[in-house]
Design a protein around this motif. Structure first.
Motif, mmCIF file in Angstrom:
data_model
loop_
_atom_site.group_PDB
_atom_site.id
_atom_site.type_symbol
_atom_site.label_atom_id
_atom_site.label_comp_id
_atom_site.label_asym_id
_atom_site.label_seq_id
_atom_site.Cartn_x
_atom_site.Cartn_y
_atom_site.Cartn_z
ATOM 1 N N TRP A 92 0.804 -1.214 0.000
ATOM 2 C CA TRP A 92 0.000 0.000 0.000
ATOM 3 C C TRP A 92 0.848 1.279 0.000
ATOM 4 O O TRP A 92 0.488 2.269 -0.635
ATOM 5 C CB TRP A 92 -0.944 0.003 1.204
ATOM 6 N N GLY A 103 1.502 5.874 -4.987
ATOM 7 C CA GLY A 103 0.096 5.524 -4.942
ATOM 8 C C GLY A 103 -0.645 6.299 -3.883
ATOM 9 O O GLY A 103 -0.085 7.142 -3.171
ATOM 10 N N ASP A 175 -11.409 5.567 -3.684
ATOM 11 C CA ASP A 175 -11.489 4.907 -4.993
ATOM 12 C C ASP A 175 -11.541 3.382 -4.886
ATOM 13 O O ASP A 175 -11.767 2.679 -5.869
ATOM 14 C CB ASP A 175 -10.333 5.327 -5.896
ATOM 15 N N GLU A 177 -9.138 1.261 -4.161
ATOM 16 C CA GLU A 177 -7.930 0.514 -4.536
ATOM 17 C C GLU A 177 -7.404 -0.331 -3.380
ATOM 18 O O GLU A 177 -6.791 -1.385 -3.590
ATOM 19 C CB GLU A 177 -6.851 1.492 -5.008
#
Length: 479
Positions: A92, A103, A175, A177
């Motif tokens: 992550w 990210g 989102d 993810e």
């Protein structure tokens, strides 16, 4: 010669009841043999998890932002998610080299750290000999790439509780993810929200998704998760919402075929009925493969004997009328099962007995099906598919006179790639070999579908048996 019962049944009281009773009895015996074959092939009782789990998996795949918005409101759960799990932390927050990635997780960590530097800057661990000051990082943000993400996140887990409730972390989750770091964890988390906490927002998201998603996709993924009784209840509820006057128009549309049955039947009480209907309506080829297995030799002998006796019953249109009249006395699902078994007799007979173009054309003429023969100069294309050109030989069938009218054949030129690469056509040998192949593999345009498609001997058993079934079902539904 096999009779397809395509003419309108003669509705009178002079039908051969004995022949009809014999046919029904033999079809019942056929049902027993088919069940034996299906059992030997293995009736799978496996369930893919639970209904809720499969539904959540679909939401994660197709609408991750909907699930992400729910997690964003509960960002505190990520503290538990990352504790003691270096792999999740790396996925992550980190890039491949181990530093802070680009990210959403990395962005949340860097933004929070800079905005809240007074409470957390000393918890940042750097890979260099010395740390970086906020002033330096403010002018050179790429210095965050030198952060030791693993140790930093572990420090935040222990000493910076504010991060796990922050707007920065919450925004990074919207989102969805994060779901793909460990879907199993979040499936379990959402199931608990649904059934233990009865969270309204979770139920709203699932309800919206069920309304938006394609019905066929939902069926493919969700119905298999139901146990037998729940599936029967679902079908009975579905029956109440279908048009009872629905007509079967496309015999090859298996889903529409079953939808017609659902519209007529509201008495699903046995899961075995559903399995048998599905087998004889939609999986004739699979049943035939099971029968051809060496272990099914005994069942195949029994089935051949039964089919031979059924085909030996005197055939006329009144015999079909007698069967359908008997169907009136049954529940709809029993009637459709009987018609389905008779259609499978036709499928089996055609698949096993019609081996030459001549046998197919005799069948068409006997059942008054006009046809146009497709003469194909047959080759195997790059994918192993037969291809060729179609002629206008038009064969008309009648009870008294069979005329064959000849037309000039249209020749089709074909460019053949002579390259010796992987695209080279398979060598079929001499012209004689090609003509031999052509004589063994026929293709026809049929009047029963207004000559709209070219049917070969491989697909004709399935097409004709389903066409017969749809025709009979319409007779049954109209009476």
């Amino acid at each position: 010669m096999l009779h397809l019962f395509l003419s309108e049944p003669i509705w009178n009281d002079n039908g051969d009841d004995n022949s009809a009773k014999m046919r029904v009895s033999l079809l019942s015996n056929l049902e027993s043999v088919i069940w034996s074959v299906m059992a030997s092939g293995g009736r799978s009782e496996a369930r893919l998890g639970g209904f809720a789990s499969q539904l959540l998996e679909m939401i994660f795949e197709n609408r991750p932002h909907k699930a992400g918005s729910i997690i964003a409101k509960r960002s505190y759960i990520l503290k538990k998610f990352f504790e003691g799990n270096p792999t999740r932390i790396s996925q992550w927050f980190s890039r491949t080299g181990g530093g802070l990635g680009h990210g959403p997780g990395a962005k949340a960590l860097s933004q929070f750290s800079f905005v809240n530097r007074d409470i957390c800057w000393e918890e940042l661990e750097w890979k260099g000999k010395h740390g970086q000051s906020p002033a330096v990082v403010a002018t050179k943000p790429h210095y965050f790439l030198d952060l030791d993400v693993q140790e930093t996140v572990e420090n935040f887990l222990e000493n910076v509780p504010e991060f796990w409730l922050s707007n920065e972390l919450s925004e990074s989750l919207k989102d969805g993810e994060i779901l793909f770091v460990d879907r199993k964890f979040f499936v379990e988390f959402f199931v608990d929200l649904m059934y233990k906490e009865d969270s309204r927002d979770v139920w709203e998201v699932t309800s919206e998704y069920l309304k938006e998603e394609c019905f066929s996709s939902l069926c493919k993924r969700l119905l298999i998760t139901l146990d037998e009784w729940d599936l029967c209840d679902f079908l009975n509820m579905l029956h109440k919402n279908l048009n009872p006057r629905m007509e079967l128009k496309d015999p090859m549309d298996s889903s529409y075929l079953f939808e017609v049955i659902l519209s007529k039947c509201g008495d699903f009480r046995c899961f075995d009925q559903i399995l048998l209907l599905n087998a004889v309506f939609n999986h004739g080829r699979q049943l035939l493969r099971l029968l051809r297995d060496e272990e099914a030799h005994e069942e195949k002998e029994k089935l051949e004997d039964i089919v031979s006796k059924i085909c030996g019953i005197p055939n006329n249109d009144s015999s079909l009328a007698s069967i359908i009249k008997d169907c009136f006395k049954m529940k709809n699902i029993e009637a459709f099962k009987l018609l389905g078994l008779q259609s499978w007799v036709i499928y089996y007979s055609l698949a096993e007995k019609c081996q030459t173009p001549e046998s197919w054309e005799l069948l068409f003429m006997h059942n008054e099906i006009s046809f146009r023969k497709s003469d194909r100069y047959l080759f195997l294309d790059n994918h192993g598919v037969l291809e060729g050109g179609v002629s206008d030989l038009d064969h008309r069938a009648s009870k008294t006179v069979k005329h064959r009218k000849k037309h000039s054949r249209r020749k089709r030129k074909r460019d053949i790639n002579h390259d010796d690469s992987d695209n080279e056509l398979l060598d079929l040998g001499t012209t004689k070999n090609r003509l031999d192949l052509q004589s063994n593999v026929g293709s026809w345009l049929l009047s029963i579908d207004e000559y709209s498609a070219s049917w070969n001997s491989e697909d004709l058993p399935e097409y004709l048996s389903k066409y017969c079934l749809s025709t009979w079902m319409n007779y049954q539904c109209d009476k």
